[in-house]
Design a protein around this motif. Structure first.
Motif, mmCIF file in Angstrom:
data_model
loop_
_atom_site.group_PDB
_atom_site.id
_atom_site.type_symbol
_atom_site.label_atom_id
_atom_site.label_comp_id
_atom_site.label_asym_id
_atom_site.label_seq_id
_atom_site.Cartn_x
_atom_site.Cartn_y
_atom_site.Cartn_z
ATOM 1 N N PHE A 131 0.836 -1.202 0.000
ATOM 2 C CA PHE A 131 0.000 0.000 0.000
ATOM 3 C C PHE A 131 0.871 1.251 0.000
ATOM 4 O O PHE A 131 0.622 2.201 -0.746
ATOM 5 N N GLY A 132 1.921 1.246 0.817
ATOM 6 C CA GLY A 132 2.812 2.394 0.875
ATOM 7 C C GLY A 132 3.496 2.645 -0.451
ATOM 8 O O GLY A 132 3.629 3.796 -0.893
ATOM 9 N N LEU A 133 3.930 1.582 -1.109
ATOM 10 C CA LEU A 133 4.574 1.740 -2.416
ATOM 11 C C LEU A 133 3.628 2.346 -3.437
ATOM 12 O O LEU A 133 4.036 3.121 -4.303
ATOM 13 N N GLU A 134 2.351 1.996 -3.326
ATOM 14 C CA GLU A 134 1.391 2.457 -4.333
ATOM 15 C C GLU A 134 0.952 3.906 -4.120
ATOM 16 O O GLU A 134 0.770 4.636 -5.092
ATOM 17 N N VAL A 135 0.806 4.340 -2.864
ATOM 18 C CA VAL A 135 0.189 5.650 -2.637
ATOM 19 C C VAL A 135 1.172 6.743 -2.223
ATOM 20 O O VAL A 135 0.829 7.926 -2.279
ATOM 21 N N VAL A 136 2.366 6.384 -1.779
ATOM 22 C CA VAL A 136 3.265 7.388 -1.201
ATOM 23 C C VAL A 136 4.280 7.931 -2.198
ATOM 24 O O VAL A 136 4.638 9.109 -2.145
ATOM 25 N N TYR A 137 4.722 7.084 -3.136
ATOM 26 C CA TYR A 137 5.877 7.461 -3.953
ATOM 27 C C TYR A 137 5.494 7.700 -5.411
ATOM 28 O O TYR A 137 4.668 6.981 -5.982
ATOM 29 N N SER A 138 6.123 8.697 -6.003
ATOM 30 C CA SER A 138 6.062 8.965 -7.430
ATOM 31 C C SER A 138 7.184 9.956 -7.736
ATOM 32 O O SER A 138 6.969 11.175 -7.780
ATOM 33 N N PRO A 139 8.418 9.475 -7.903
ATOM 34 C CA PRO A 139 9.605 10.352 -8.003
ATOM 35 C C PRO A 139 9.493 11.407 -9.093
ATOM 36 O O PRO A 139 10.031 12.503 -8.945
ATOM 37 N N LYS A 140 8.793 11.101 -10.186
ATOM 38 C CA LYS A 140 8.758 12.033 -11.317
ATOM 39 C C LYS A 140 7.938 13.285 -11.021
ATOM 40 O O LYS A 140 8.089 14.300 -11.703
ATOM 41 N N ILE A 141 7.050 13.215 -10.041
ATOM 42 C CA ILE A 141 6.262 14.414 -9.706
ATOM 43 C C ILE A 141 6.615 14.938 -8.316
ATOM 44 O O ILE A 141 5.897 15.761 -7.756
ATOM 45 N N THR A 142 7.724 14.451 -7.748
ATOM 46 C CA THR A 142 8.158 14.886 -6.419
ATOM 47 C C THR A 142 9.070 16.102 -6.540
ATOM 48 O O THR A 142 9.975 16.138 -7.379
ATOM 49 N N GLU A 143 8.838 17.091 -5.681
ATOM 50 C CA GLU A 143 9.730 18.247 -5.597
ATOM 51 C C GLU A 143 10.806 17.950 -4.560
ATOM 52 O O GLU A 143 10.507 17.446 -3.479
ATOM 53 N N TRP A 144 12.049 18.305 -4.884
ATOM 54 C CA TRP A 144 13.190 17.939 -4.048
ATOM 55 C C TRP A 144 13.865 19.188 -3.499
ATOM 56 O O TRP A 144 13.771 20.275 -4.061
ATOM 57 N N GLN A 145 14.568 18.987 -2.385
ATOM 58 C CA GLN A 145 15.368 20.045 -1.783
ATOM 59 C C GLN A 145 16.633 19.424 -1.201
ATOM 60 O O GLN A 145 16.706 18.205 -0.995
ATOM 61 N N LEU A 146 17.650 20.231 -0.929
ATOM 62 C CA LEU A 146 18.883 19.737 -0.333
ATOM 63 C C LEU A 146 18.646 19.385 1.131
ATOM 64 O O LEU A 146 17.856 20.035 1.822
ATOM 65 N N SER A 147 19.321 18.350 1.608
ATOM 66 C CA SER A 147 19.234 17.987 3.017
ATOM 67 C C SER A 147 19.939 19.032 3.866
ATOM 68 O O SER A 147 20.556 19.969 3.350
ATOM 69 N N TYR A 148 19.883 18.861 5.188
ATOM 70 C CA TYR A 148 20.390 19.899 6.092
ATOM 71 C C TYR A 148 21.875 20.187 5.892
ATOM 72 O O TYR A 148 22.342 21.305 6.147
ATOM 73 N N ASP A 149 22.672 19.198 5.439
ATOM 74 C CA ASP A 149 24.101 19.450 5.237
ATOM 75 C C ASP A 149 24.454 19.653 3.772
ATOM 76 O O ASP A 149 25.639 19.790 3.418
ATOM 77 N N GLY A 150 23.464 19.648 2.884
ATOM 78 C CA GLY A 150 23.698 19.922 1.475
ATOM 79 C C GLY A 150 24.282 18.773 0.684
ATOM 80 O O GLY A 150 24.589 18.918 -0.502
ATOM 81 N N ARG A 151 24.404 17.588 1.303
ATOM 82 C CA ARG A 151 25.028 16.455 0.620
ATOM 83 C C ARG A 151 24.002 15.603 -0.144
ATOM 84 O O ARG A 151 24.370 14.875 -1.059
ATOM 85 N N LYS A 152 22.757 15.647 0.292
ATOM 86 C CA LYS A 152 21.741 14.768 -0.282
ATOM 87 C C LYS A 152 20.527 15.597 -0.701
ATOM 88 O O LYS A 152 20.365 16.755 -0.307
ATOM 89 N N LYS A 153 19.645 14.952 -1.477
ATOM 90 C CA LYS A 153 18.363 15.555 -1.817
ATOM 91 C C LYS A 153 17.260 14.781 -1.110
ATOM 92 O O LYS A 153 17.283 13.551 -1.066
ATOM 93 N N GLU A 154 16.319 15.526 -0.568
ATOM 94 C CA GLU A 154 15.175 14.903 0.099
ATOM 95 C C GLU A 154 13.899 15.557 -0.418
ATOM 96 O O GLU A 154 13.922 16.695 -0.900
#
Length: 873
Positions: A131-154
């Motif tokens: 259920f979580g896989l079906e309703v929570v994720y869709s990377p192509k329409i997700t907006e991203w930002q840098l993590s608190y240390d700037g090393r990753k995107k969340e």
């Protein structure tokens, strides 16, 4: 107030800067408060996640390979995004896992029923649920930002296509505000979303994983000021044992048992012992001492323990980086509308991808089918190759939906020779046709977006809704008066001569058992009445003649009184009730003249009217010195009534001649299906007028019949199918399936053993009650099962009175038929004239008293008056 002030002291050439506390408060504290509100405690309306929850779900997706991961590894991975340590991440993840929606868990994740905590993160495992896989994720329409240390995107927000916040609930305490969104039912949320998409109204109520019973009368759509009352589900296991099978949300079995033990220690309830047999399901056995009412104890558990709790929702979410207070209905509407937009974005991306696939498949076919690849054989430069292919394509690309770019041509040059040699025109065309069908389907979905969203929610319900039905029963609660159900935990004494009452006068006369929240009604020989709260020692007035626990709004306890009206005055007789008073105020029941005193007084809990003999003093030429007075001849009025004259002459004494019987009409009792309780206020269905000896007949679906004395504190089982005033002469008719003989049987019987619970169907596990009737002459219609290849046998009408005579309750009865039965329907009974019973004329209470109770904000309780008639010379 200024934030910064520069001072230049004359004695010091150096400049000093002073920052006032107000400035520090505005800068630092508000920054901290904003951070806590936005980044820690309150969920976002877009996806329903707090930042830590969102980061956990993002980490789960990054680690997802279909297998379980150690929670310790997931927590460590999440720390790349969440700068608050492993403890906060681990606790948040356990809370998500216990809600059994987004995470598949493995190992000991704790128990919300018992309050047991989860095992250490290194011992338990998790992965994203389907259920979580079906309703929570869709990377192509997700907006991203840098993590608190700037090393990753969340993700800024996860594209959740479901009202997840309402399904899981949320609770958080920030700085200056908090949030408490109660969990709602999975299936009901989907149904409400579909209703919203169809333009229909909907209403949603909480549903708790701990089940229980809930009163949502004041839910107020989850807004501030609302309230939900939640109760444990308590039933009678046997005559001395109660069983708790469901508990209120926010409690666990440990805290619930502790609250019961504390109430027992304080004397509010009385129990023998408690057994906690909880495992996968709650089972708490409460053993009662003999003589303790199970019904009153159930009410007392609700009144004095955590078996009833009140939850105040406070729906606060984050929208556009600001807190927003919003009702759950509006929250669902916004979530549903957001889901529609997310589905639209996914469809648009899918359409674009399909059109790109169609474009290149068409180019590839043109390139190979027209052998354009041969045009590049003699080209020596890359630019020449590109130009040759472009020139070769031009005559064939008029039907394409967009221009051919250099990037398209480069992709054509990357086609392998092997693929060109094995190219099948028919298969290529089939692929293009399939893509065109998919494109048409996606365009149809975009053109009918609401229908597509409804189908999406319907799919979620069908796929994941099984086993997620409502657990918490919605019911309107009755208000329990604590004073009526509290155990009498202390003893009341009286010093009649000196005029004191209290619980510490152990050397004086014992009156009755009482509780520390009771009120006491007291009468003195001078005709003064007072109601006062139980205390260790209270002075009322000398020569007390009657003491009892006071029952507020009681019009059935009737006081019979004969008093002398002042010195040399006449003697009066009166009957009255006391339904309301002002606490600690003296009420004069005589006319207030000096020298008034009471000759005779009695308190009668059911309006009894005795006969007394009046003796006059021998004065002058009085001829009649003795006669009888019947209180039944005196009308019942309010306490302020003067009464009727007994005699103008001096009375020597009054003696009780004959004890009385009740002069009140039988008490009418109603059953309120809404709260499943009896009442005398006219709510629900009238069961009848009951005298002291009358009983209720109760029959349950599992074939149990019993008669009970009606009490307003009674609780009723959910499988009750008959509740009526019991007529001992009226037979009960029943048709039941005998599991042992695999046939239907008919029986008629009378209830002969009053107060005993008896089963009237066989004890075989497959036996079940089909029809029960308390009509005098019931009739049923029997419909037979149609056998294959044969005509259906016509229905059989059965007059049960003629079919079988009245036998004992334990008789097996007569076999109804050997044929297979499809169903049995009860018809209108045959006419029967019930013989009328001649009732004695009863006295109606004349409700002329309407005294407001100024201080009756405290609880009052009932206790039968224990003093008999009192004689005074």
């Amino acid at each position: 107030m200024e934030e910064n002030t520069e001072l230049n002291p004359e004695e010091n050439n150096n400049q000093e800067t002073i920052t006032r506390v107000g400035g520090m408060y505005q800068d630092w504290f508000l920054d901290y408060a904003s951070y806590v509100i936005l980044e820690r405690a309150v969920p976002a309306i877009e996806d329903g996640f707090k930042p830590v929850q969102r980061r956990i779900m993002h980490s789960l997706k990054e680690l997802d390979d279909g297998r379980y991961n150690k929670v310790a590894n997931i927590v460590g991975h999440t720390m790349q995004y969440h700068p608050h340590g492993d403890a906060s991440i681990g606790d948040a993840m356990v809370q998500i896992g216990q809600k059994d929606l987004l995470i598949d868990t493995q190992g000991n994740w704790g128990n919300i029923l018992t309050g047991d905590s989860a095992a250490a993160p290194r011992y338990i495992e998790a992965r994203i649920s389907k259920f979580g896989l079906e309703v929570v994720y869709s990377p192509k329409i997700t907006e991203w930002q840098l993590s608190y240390d700037g090393r990753k995107k969340e993700p800024i927000n996860l594209p959740v296509k479901f009202p997840l916040l309402l399904a899981q609930g949320a609770e958080g305490i920030a700085v200056g505000l908090s949030t408490k969104i109660l969990p709602h039912n999975f299936v009901e949320l989907i149904d409400a979303s579909i209703k919203h998409l169809k333009g229909k109204r909907f209403t949603i109520y909480p549903d708790f994983p701990t089940a229980g019973i809930m009163d949502v009368t004041n839910y107020n759509d989850g807004n501030r000021g609302g309230k939900v009352r939640v109760r444990a589900k308590i039933s009678q296991y046997d005559k001395n044992t109660l069983v708790i099978n469901e508990i209120p949300f926010g409690t666990n079995t440990s805290s619930l048992i502790d609250s019961i033990l504390k109430a027992n220690d304080k004397g509010k309830i009385k129990i023998k012992k408690i057994e906690d047999n909880t495992a996968a399901e709650v089972e708490i056995l409460v053993h009662l001492p003999s003589g303790i009412s199970p019904d009153k104890t159930i009410d007392a558990l609700y009144a004095f323990t955590a078996c009833e709790t009140s939850i105040s929702p406070l729906a606060c979410v984050i929208e556009d980086n600001k807190p927003l207070f919003i009702g759950v209905s509006e929250m669902l509407r916004r979530s549903t509308d957001n889901t529609v937009q997310l589905l639209k974005q996914e469809l648009e991306i899918q359409l674009n991808e399909l059109e790109e696939q169609w474009h290149f498949a068409s180019l590839e076919r043109i390139f190979i089918e027209n052998r354009i690849y041969r045009d590049i054989e003699e080209e020596e430069t890359w630019e020449g190759v590109i130009s040759a292919i472009d020139k070769g394509l031009k005559p064939h690309i008029k039907h394409l939906k967009r221009p051919v770019t250099e990037e398209d041509i480069v992709r054509l040059t990357e086609i392998r020779i092997k693929r060109i040699s094995k190219f099948d025109i028919d298969k290529a065309q089939q692929k293009i046709d399939a893509l065109e069908e998919d494109i048409a389907k996606v365009k149809h979905h975009l053109g009918h977006l609401i229908d597509f969203a409804i189908d999406y929610f319907t799919h979620l319900k069908k796929t994941y809704g099984e086993g997620r039905e409502r657990k918490t029963e919605i019911r309107i609660f009755d208000d329990i008066e604590a004073s009526k159900v509290v155990i009498r935990n202390t003893k009341l004494y009286v010093n009649r001569k000196e005029g004191f009452i209290g619980t510490s006068l152990k050397r004086d006369e014992y009156v009755c058992d009482c509780s520390d929240i009771d009120d006491i009604i007291v009468f003195t020989a001078t005709g003064v009445m007072m109601v006062t709260k139980v205390d260790t020692k209270t002075f009322i007035g000398k020569d007390i003649i009657h003491v009892a626990v006071f029952k507020k709004k009681d019009k059935r306890t009737i006081y019979n009184m004969i008093y002398k009206d002042g010195k040399g005055g006449a003697t009066y007789i009166k009957r009255f009730y006391v339904s309301s008073t002002t606490r600690d105020k003296e009420y004069d029941l005589t006319n207030g003249k000096s020298g008034s005193y009471v000759h005779y007084f009695s308190a009668n809990p059911n309006g009894e009217a005795e006969v007394v003999t009046v003796f006059l003093r021998q004065v002058g030429s009085i001829k009649k010195l003795k006669w009888d007075v019947d209180f039944a001849d005196i009308m019942i009025k309010g306490r302020n009534s003067k009464g009727n004259i007994v005699s103008k002459y001096a009375i020597k004494r009054i003696e009780l001649k004959e004890k009385g019987v009740s002069t009140l009409k039988p008490r009418k009792i109603w059953y309120d299906e809404t709260v499943q309780r009896l009442n005398v206020d006219g709510r629900g269905d009238l069961l009848g007028a009951f005298k002291g000896e009358d009983k209720l007949l109760i029959i349950t679906q599992n074939g149990i019949a019993k008669t009970v004395t009606p009490e307003l504190t009674m609780h009723f089982e959910s499988n009750m199918i008959v509740l009526e005033k019991w007529n001992p002469k009226k037979p009960v008719s029943a048709i039941y399936y005998n599991g042992e003989k695999e046939l239907f049987y008919v029986k008629r019987f009378l209830i002969e053993n009053e107060g005993r619970e008896e089963s009237f169907i066989s004890e075989h596990p497959d036996s079940q009650l089909e029809i029960v009737s308390t009509d005098w002459r019931p009739v049923v219609d029997v419909e037979f099962t149609k056998e294959r290849g044969k005509e259906r046998k016509p229905n059989m009408e059965v007059n049960i009175e003629e079919f079988i005579s009245i036998k004992g309750i334990n008789a097996i009865g007569n076999q109804l038929t050997k044929e297979k039965i499809n169903q049995i329907n009860i018809l209108d009974p045959l006419p029967f004239e019930e013989p009328e019973e001649v009732e004695p004329k009863d006295m109606e209470v004349n409700d002329e008293e309407n005294v407001s109770a100024e201080n009756d904000n405290e609880n009052n309780t009932s206790k039968k008056g224990d003093d008999g008639p009192t004689l005074f010379d």
